[in-house]
Design a protein around this motif. Sequence first.
Motif, PDB file in Angstrom:
ATOM      1  N   LEU A 112     -93.073 -48.839 -19.056  1.00  0.00           N
ATOM      2  CA  LEU A 112     -93.257 -48.509 -17.650  1.00  0.00           C
ATOM      3  C   LEU A 112     -91.985 -47.877 -17.102  1.00  0.00           C
ATOM      4  CD1 LEU A 112     -95.145 -51.693 -16.390  1.00  0.00           C
ATOM      5  CD2 LEU A 112     -96.072 -49.561 -17.291  1.00  0.00           C
ATOM      6  N   PHE A 312    -102.155 -53.488 -16.027  1.00  0.00           N
ATOM      7  CA  PHE A 312    -100.703 -53.543 -16.108  1.00  0.00           C
ATOM      8  C   PHE A 312    -100.238 -54.887 -16.670  1.00  0.00           C
ATOM      9  CE2 PHE A 312    -100.896 -50.517 -12.311  1.00  0.00           C
ATOM     10  CZ  PHE A 312    -100.882 -49.409 -13.141  1.00  0.00           C
ATOM     11  N   GLY A 363     -95.562 -49.597 -12.773  1.00  0.00           N
ATOM     12  CA  GLY A 363     -96.738 -49.255 -13.572  1.00  0.00           C
ATOM     13  C   GLY A 363     -97.615 -48.192 -12.942  1.00  0.00           C
TER      14      GLY A 363
END
Length: 416
Positions: A112, A312, A363
């Motif tokens: 991320l 995520f 994310g």
Amino acid sequence: MNIFKLWFGLKLWQKVLIGMVLGILAGHYLEDDAQMLKPFGTVFVNMIKMVVVPLVFFSILNGISSIGDANTFGRIGGKAALMYLCTTMIAITIGLSFATYFEPGVGLNIVLTDTQNSNEAQPLSKILMELIPPNPFDAMAKGNTVQVVVFAFFTGFALILIGDRGKEVKDFVVSATHLVFKMIELVIKLTPYGVFAIMTWVVGHYGLDVVLSLGKFVAVVVGALATQYLIYGILLLFVGRLNPIPFYKNMIETQAVAFATISSKATLPTAMKELRMKVGVSKQSSSFILPLGAAMNMDGVSIYLGICTVFFAQIIGMELSWMQYGIIMLTATVGSIGAAGFPGGSMVMMGMVLTSVGLPIEGVSLILGVDRFLEMIRTVINITGDCTVTVLVDSWEKTLNKKVYYSDEEDEEDND
């Protein structure tokens, strides 16, 4: 001449679909050169935004003031709010279930990265407090449609309470509503051309290949949205005792405009027209319940927020508890209400949902490439859900014209 005659003889939804297809083809072949058409798309979207706030305010105010008494207002508003809450909770449950079962984030080796500053999280308490506009004219100027809806509700309820003393104001509201609808009608006639410019730029800028890199995530989102779409038919069948086929058939133009413009509020004029002329919904319900839903009920966004949060969490290997799932359901409900009805609204609210369960908002940058395409489908679900609830409440109030609902005849006004 024959081509022009054929073109102007087509219905609006047919022109919109043609504009989308031609835009996709043009964007694919023009690629970077598609940038030159972006200003035309921006002008079209700005014209829509120009009339959205007056539309939301006057249509809701006109719908409320036409109800006549506070008891009827409370009954219809209560039914609409309850149904919108139910469809939102169903949507979030579907999103969380799909993400948990299909696990789109498991096995993805993605780091991320940093994200945009615009996706800052807002505390839940702040979102709730900001539902009330300290300055309604400032809310209108900034396009905060949720606050505009609250002010329209308050004004309309006050008009009901003062009775005949507000007759002059009610007459003005009726005239202003007709004026706004005429303005909207003029803008909507430009939809096929605006859609062509928007689609050309989107495909040329993002490309079609970007969807393939997050294929499983996209498939899960689309599957959940399709399930919610079918749920609306089930609600019409078992709750409203209506055959859902005529409803789906007569919503094609509305859904095409929603897909192309990516805005529930920009689709309102088309949706109102189709509900009244083709579905048989009363003017009172289409003017009151539908704008309320377009401003505060976004089932597609609810599904998306739920899936993205679980997605995520799976990427970073975080196990979500039952309590965290409950928090996601609460914040996703508020987030779907707070999300603006224009492109990108859900991305702004996602930060609140992610931080509520301890997930990093970085994310969000991962899905920006595919979000634009998914937002088109989400908007179709949003406006279809609003229309479904409007039909259900109108049917309960026994003001739905079932003869029109089941009629296959098309009104002449549908020809543009």
